[in-house]
Write a protein that holds these residues in place. Structure first.
Motif, PDB file in Angstrom:
ATOM      1  N   GLY A 145      50.013 -57.661 -48.296  1.00  0.00           N
ATOM      2  CA  GLY A 145      48.811 -56.845 -48.404  1.00  0.00           C
ATOM      3  C   GLY A 145      48.850 -55.406 -48.228  1.00  0.00           C
ATOM      4  O   GLY A 145      49.739 -54.921 -47.743  1.00  0.00           O
ATOM      5  N   MET A 146      48.014 -54.596 -49.115  1.00  0.00           N
ATOM      6  CA  MET A 146      48.155 -53.040 -49.207  1.00  0.00           C
ATOM      7  C   MET A 146      46.802 -52.653 -49.276  1.00  0.00           C
ATOM      8  O   MET A 146      45.975 -53.422 -49.976  1.00  0.00           O
ATOM      9  N   MET A 147      46.612 -51.313 -49.049  1.00  0.00           N
ATOM     10  CA  MET A 147      45.488 -50.609 -49.429  1.00  0.00           C
ATOM     11  C   MET A 147      45.603 -49.796 -50.831  1.00  0.00           C
ATOM     12  O   MET A 147      46.631 -49.326 -51.197  1.00  0.00           O
ATOM     13  N   ILE A 148      44.365 -49.616 -51.374  1.00  0.00           N
ATOM     14  CA  ILE A 148      44.412 -48.516 -52.390  1.00  0.00           C
ATOM     15  C   ILE A 148      44.768 -47.316 -51.929  1.00  0.00           C
ATOM     16  O   ILE A 148      44.788 -46.817 -50.865  1.00  0.00           O
ATOM     17  N   MET A 149      45.088 -46.140 -52.879  1.00  0.00           N
ATOM     18  CA  MET A 149      45.272 -44.995 -52.483  1.00  0.00           C
ATOM     19  C   MET A 149      43.734 -44.543 -52.112  1.00  0.00           C
ATOM     20  O   MET A 149      42.913 -44.705 -53.230  1.00  0.00           O
ATOM     21  N   PRO A 150      43.625 -43.674 -51.251  1.00  0.00           N
ATOM     22  CA  PRO A 150      42.182 -43.118 -51.088  1.00  0.00           C
ATOM     23  C   PRO A 150      41.620 -42.397 -52.023  1.00  0.00           C
ATOM     24  O   PRO A 150      42.399 -41.727 -52.728  1.00  0.00           O
ATOM     25  N   ARG A 151      40.382 -42.486 -52.338  1.00  0.00           N
ATOM     26  CA  ARG A 151      39.748 -41.927 -53.481  1.00  0.00           C
ATOM     27  C   ARG A 151      38.698 -41.094 -52.985  1.00  0.00           C
ATOM     28  O   ARG A 151      37.835 -41.524 -52.293  1.00  0.00           O
ATOM     29  N   GLU A 152      38.353 -40.095 -53.685  1.00  0.00           N
ATOM     30  CA  GLU A 152      37.086 -39.077 -53.341  1.00  0.00           C
ATOM     31  C   GLU A 152      36.066 -39.629 -54.184  1.00  0.00           C
ATOM     32  O   GLU A 152      36.194 -39.789 -55.581  1.00  0.00           O
ATOM     33  N   LEU A 153      34.745 -39.460 -53.778  1.00  0.00           N
ATOM     34  CA  LEU A 153      33.556 -40.039 -54.516  1.00  0.00           C
ATOM     35  C   LEU A 153      32.536 -38.842 -54.790  1.00  0.00           C
ATOM     36  O   LEU A 153      32.242 -38.030 -53.863  1.00  0.00           O
ATOM     37  N   VAL A 154      32.143 -38.734 -56.005  1.00  0.00           N
ATOM     38  CA  VAL A 154      30.809 -37.909 -56.153  1.00  0.00           C
ATOM     39  C   VAL A 154      29.992 -38.767 -57.073  1.00  0.00           C
ATOM     40  O   VAL A 154      30.423 -39.537 -57.583  1.00  0.00           O
ATOM     41  N   ILE A 155      28.709 -38.345 -57.120  1.00  0.00           N
ATOM     42  CA  ILE A 155      27.808 -39.009 -58.173  1.00  0.00           C
ATOM     43  C   ILE A 155      27.386 -37.928 -58.969  1.00  0.00           C
ATOM     44  O   ILE A 155      27.129 -36.690 -58.843  1.00  0.00           O
ATOM     45  N   LYS A 156      27.274 -38.531 -60.383  1.00  0.00           N
ATOM     46  CA  LYS A 156      27.022 -37.885 -61.523  1.00  0.00           C
ATOM     47  C   LYS A 156      26.219 -38.757 -62.326  1.00  0.00           C
ATOM     48  O   LYS A 156      26.506 -39.918 -62.818  1.00  0.00           O
ATOM     49  N   ASN A 157      25.102 -38.380 -62.787  1.00  0.00           N
ATOM     50  CA  ASN A 157      23.972 -39.204 -63.421  1.00  0.00           C
ATOM     51  C   ASN A 157      23.904 -40.661 -62.965  1.00  0.00           C
ATOM     52  O   ASN A 157      23.943 -41.601 -63.714  1.00  0.00           O
ATOM     53  N   ASN A 158      23.684 -40.593 -61.476  1.00  0.00           N
ATOM     54  CA  ASN A 158      23.825 -41.918 -60.690  1.00  0.00           C
ATOM     55  C   ASN A 158      25.136 -42.892 -60.918  1.00  0.00           C
ATOM     56  O   ASN A 158      24.721 -44.247 -60.562  1.00  0.00           O
ATOM     57  N   CYS A 159      26.145 -42.301 -61.475  1.00  0.00           N
ATOM     58  CA  CYS A 159      27.439 -42.947 -61.476  1.00  0.00           C
ATOM     59  C   CYS A 159      28.301 -42.719 -60.515  1.00  0.00           C
ATOM     60  O   CYS A 159      28.474 -41.356 -60.252  1.00  0.00           O
ATOM     61  N   LEU A 160      29.010 -43.559 -59.915  1.00  0.00           N
ATOM     62  CA  LEU A 160      29.853 -43.111 -58.922  1.00  0.00           C
ATOM     63  C   LEU A 160      31.270 -42.673 -59.401  1.00  0.00           C
ATOM     64  O   LEU A 160      31.876 -43.682 -60.106  1.00  0.00           O
ATOM     65  N   ILE A 161      31.691 -41.522 -59.393  1.00  0.00           N
ATOM     66  CA  ILE A 161      33.132 -40.943 -60.075  1.00  0.00           C
ATOM     67  C   ILE A 161      33.889 -41.018 -58.761  1.00  0.00           C
ATOM     68  O   ILE A 161      33.977 -40.551 -57.701  1.00  0.00           O
ATOM     69  N   GLN A 162      35.237 -41.871 -59.127  1.00  0.00           N
ATOM     70  CA  GLN A 162      36.342 -41.867 -58.312  1.00  0.00           C
ATOM     71  C   GLN A 162      37.492 -41.298 -58.898  1.00  0.00           C
ATOM     72  O   GLN A 162      37.852 -41.396 -60.210  1.00  0.00           O
ATOM     73  N   LYS A 163      38.053 -40.349 -57.686  1.00  0.00           N
ATOM     74  CA  LYS A 163      39.196 -39.623 -58.161  1.00  0.00           C
ATOM     75  C   LYS A 163      40.266 -39.742 -57.241  1.00  0.00           C
ATOM     76  O   LYS A 163      39.803 -39.791 -55.968  1.00  0.00           O
ATOM     77  N   PRO A 164      41.515 -39.595 -57.381  1.00  0.00           N
ATOM     78  CA  PRO A 164      42.499 -39.615 -56.301  1.00  0.00           C
ATOM     79  C   PRO A 164      42.298 -38.358 -55.432  1.00  0.00           C
ATOM     80  O   PRO A 164      41.860 -37.454 -55.733  1.00  0.00           O
ATOM     81  N   VAL A 165      42.670 -38.676 -54.108  1.00  0.00           N
ATOM     82  CA  VAL A 165      42.126 -37.530 -52.922  1.00  0.00           C
ATOM     83  C   VAL A 165      42.942 -36.415 -53.346  1.00  0.00           C
ATOM     84  O   VAL A 165      44.171 -36.454 -53.982  1.00  0.00           O
ATOM     85  N   SER A 166      42.610 -35.253 -52.864  1.00  0.00           N
ATOM     86  CA  SER A 166      43.150 -34.008 -53.327  1.00  0.00           C
ATOM     87  C   SER A 166      44.502 -34.071 -52.574  1.00  0.00           C
ATOM     88  O   SER A 166      45.436 -33.047 -53.235  1.00  0.00           O
ATOM     89  N   GLU A 167      44.960 -34.642 -51.491  1.00  0.00           N
ATOM     90  CA  GLU A 167      46.057 -34.544 -50.865  1.00  0.00           C
ATOM     91  C   GLU A 167      47.181 -35.046 -51.852  1.00  0.00           C
ATOM     92  O   GLU A 167      48.232 -34.786 -51.791  1.00  0.00           O
ATOM     93  N   TYR A 168      46.650 -36.147 -52.770  1.00  0.00           N
ATOM     94  CA  TYR A 168      47.704 -36.761 -53.687  1.00  0.00           C
ATOM     95  C   TYR A 168      47.893 -35.812 -54.716  1.00  0.00           C
ATOM     96  O   TYR A 168      49.050 -35.646 -55.175  1.00  0.00           O
ATOM     97  N   GLU A 169      46.894 -35.256 -55.195  1.00  0.00           N
ATOM     98  CA  GLU A 169      47.192 -34.045 -56.160  1.00  0.00           C
ATOM     99  C   GLU A 169      47.890 -32.936 -55.858  1.00  0.00           C
ATOM    100  O   GLU A 169      48.759 -32.376 -56.816  1.00  0.00           O
ATOM    101  N   LYS A 170      47.907 -32.646 -54.536  1.00  0.00           N
ATOM    102  CA  LYS A 170      48.722 -31.580 -54.075  1.00  0.00           C
ATOM    103  C   LYS A 170      50.255 -32.068 -54.212  1.00  0.00           C
ATOM    104  O   LYS A 170      51.090 -31.212 -54.225  1.00  0.00           O
ATOM    105  N   MET A 171      50.571 -33.204 -53.966  1.00  0.00           N
ATOM    106  CA  MET A 171      51.769 -33.939 -53.752  1.00  0.00           C
ATOM    107  C   MET A 171      52.639 -33.694 -55.194  1.00  0.00           C
ATOM    108  O   MET A 171      53.675 -33.714 -55.380  1.00  0.00           O
ATOM    109  N   VAL A 172      51.708 -34.008 -56.129  1.00  0.00           N
ATOM    110  CA  VAL A 172      52.143 -34.251 -57.390  1.00  0.00           C
ATOM    111  C   VAL A 172      52.298 -33.041 -58.285  1.00  0.00           C
ATOM    112  O   VAL A 172      52.950 -32.865 -59.300  1.00  0.00           O
ATOM    113  N   GLU A 173      51.429 -31.998 -57.803  1.00  0.00           N
ATOM    114  CA  GLU A 173      51.186 -30.918 -58.745  1.00  0.00           C
ATOM    115  C   GLU A 173      52.464 -30.108 -59.079  1.00  0.00           C
ATOM    116  O   GLU A 173      52.562 -29.494 -60.184  1.00  0.00           O
TER     117      GLU A 173
END
Length: 480
Positions: free
Chosen positions: A301-329
């Motif tokens: 068993g494992m967990m997903i990489m945590p995701r940041e959530l925002v709503i756009k046009n009633n749609c839940l948008i999921q993106k990798p957390v900014s901590e991950y983006e900083k790790m790979v940038e």
């Protein structure tokens, strides 16, 4: 097995079995992740709460087991729950399972983490089956979500009604100890599975959001549902005084709920609010229907990489957390173009971790789009094992196939997701590969497609074959 077989930036338990995330919260400067845990076996068993902490959501420090099934209220298991931070304490509400004659009944219990130790409330359970003022099955009353609004505490927990359909019951309290039943705020009448699990309720971008994981769902391509266990969200308005949730109707299918993730391995999501206000979600990266753990593995068993959530046009948008983006940038990467009928190969010892973005242009007319307009991303090992991700632009579908991996990919080894092109005929796929998983963010997180797999841990390579008329833009980042 060697720890090289473990994920690099997805949390996994050090030993034994892990499923649903619990008590996900930010407390005393760290993220805390509890989880359903059987420390004695790699299969589900007596449920404890495992515990880990992290500063960055990517690197986790294992803590000692937080809850044992050792009291009269929970001696048959400490099932899932959530956390509330208040008065410099972390309050944990969880489902205690206990015997009532020959039956295991489920009731809601309380524990407190003061930063030094975790103590169970001496008079558990705090929400008893007798507190539920509607007909339901006492064996299915679980997974409390707690929060506070003004001076009132709220708890949303799932129940199974006597017709075997799931519902979310709302309770209120002024002291976390004495609770009153208010109403059913959401339920299924068979159109969204049977029993529901793991509710979450929160506000985001001016909307009330309910997340729940329905069981026994029938596949419905229009709604995006697959057979078995699903995880869905609804946006709308929750009237706290009347305890009534009015969901938005989604224009694409005239329905009220949408899938959170279209892959095989995503269940029991739970969110928290970070110190900076971000809404962050984690989930179990595995499926009940398809056990994958290789023989000889001492963890499951494992967990997903945590995701940041925002709503756009009633749609839940999921993106990798900014901590991950900083790790790979700032990591090395390759970028370029893959022409029609061209193969690109990327090989590295012990190589499964990478971030691969592919941008495809869809042909404008049917004449330009013959049946072989597609690309395939293959991850393979040096022992003949492989998994495939294939995009077919004729079907506008991304599919995943793990039937050639260890254990033939389990009982469910294939799944597909419908894909939509943007107005300029582009589709963007971001594949984030860890040792045993791929999370694909489609069109910037409008849809996500998460799947697990096990391959040989030695040399691996990634191969991209494309027959798309307009080729593929690519960028690949090696995650070291």
């Amino acid at each position: 097995m060697s720890n090289k077989f473990k994920p690099k930036f997805h949390f996994s338990c050090p030993k034994g079995w892990m499923n649903d995330p619990n008590g996900f919260s930010f407390f005393k400067g760290e993220f805390h992740l509890y989880y359903q845990h059987n420390p004695e076996d790699t299969k589900w068993g007596p449920m404890h709460w495992g515990h880990a902490t992290s500063k960055d959501l990517l690197h986790w420090k294992e803590q000692k087991i937080a809850l044992y099934p050792d009291s009269s209220a929970d001696n048959e298991g400490c099932f899932s729950g959530t956390a509330l931070i208040e008065n410099d304490c972390q309050y944990l509400m969880y489902t205690g399972v206990s015997k009532d004659g020959s039956e295991n009944i489920q009731q809601q219990c309380l524990a407190v983490n003061d930063g030094e130790k975790i103590s169970k409330f001496s008079d558990n359970p705090v929400i008893r089956t007798s507190d539920v003022k509607t007909e339901f099955c006492k064996t299915d009353f679980r997974d409390p979500k707690i929060w506070k609004d003004g001076n009132t505490y709220y708890c949303a927990a799932v129940i199974k009604k006597t017709d075997n359909n799931g519902a979310i019951a709302l309770f209120t309290s002024t002291d976390l100890i004495n609770w009153q039943y208010k109403n059913i705020i959401a339920e299924t009448k068979g159109e969204m599975g049977g029993m529901w699990e793991c509710p979450d309720v929160f506000k985001l971008d001016g909307k009330d959001v309910i997340i729940v994981s329905p069981q026994s769902v029938k596949a419905d391509s229009e709604k995006g549902f697959h057979d078995g266990n699903n995880s869905v969200y609804m946006t709308g308005t929750l009237d706290m005084d009347k305890a009534v949730f009015t969901p938005d109707v989604r224009p694409e299918n005239n329905f009220t709920a949408a899938e959170l993730d279209y892959g095989i391995d995503f269940y029991a999501p739970q969110t928290t609010e970070a110190a900076d206000g971000r809404r962050i979600m984690t989930a179990w990266l595995q499926a009940w229907e398809s056990y994958l753990t290789p023989e000889g593995n001492d963890w499951s068993g494992m967990m997903i990489m945590p995701r940041e959530l925002v709503i756009k046009n009633n749609c839940l948008i999921q993106k990798p957390v900014s901590e991950y983006e900083k790790m790979v940038e700032n990591l090395p990467f390759l970028s370029g173009f893959i022409y029609k009928n061209m193969t690109a190969r990327f090989t590295k010892d012990n190589y499964p971790q990478c971030d691969l973005t592919l941008i495809a242009r869809i042909p404008d007319t049917k004449a330009e789009n013959p049946d072989n307009e597609q690309f395939t991303v293959t991850v393979s090992d040096d022992k003949g094992g492989s998994v495939d991700l294939n995009f077919d632009s004729n079907k506008m579908e991304l599919s995943f196939d793990r039937s050639n991996s260890i254990n033939n990919g389990g009982a469910i080894n294939r799944r597909s997701v419908a894909v939509t092109a943007s107005k300029n005929k582009l589709v963007t796929f971001r594949f984030i590969f860890d040792t045993n998983s791929c999370e694909c963010f489609i069109n910037g997180g409008e849809k996500v497609f998460t799947n697990a797999y096990f391959l040989n841990k030695n040399v691996r390579k990634i191969t991209i074959d494309s027959s798309l008329t307009y080729g593929l833009n690519f960028k690949i980042i090696n995650i070291k």
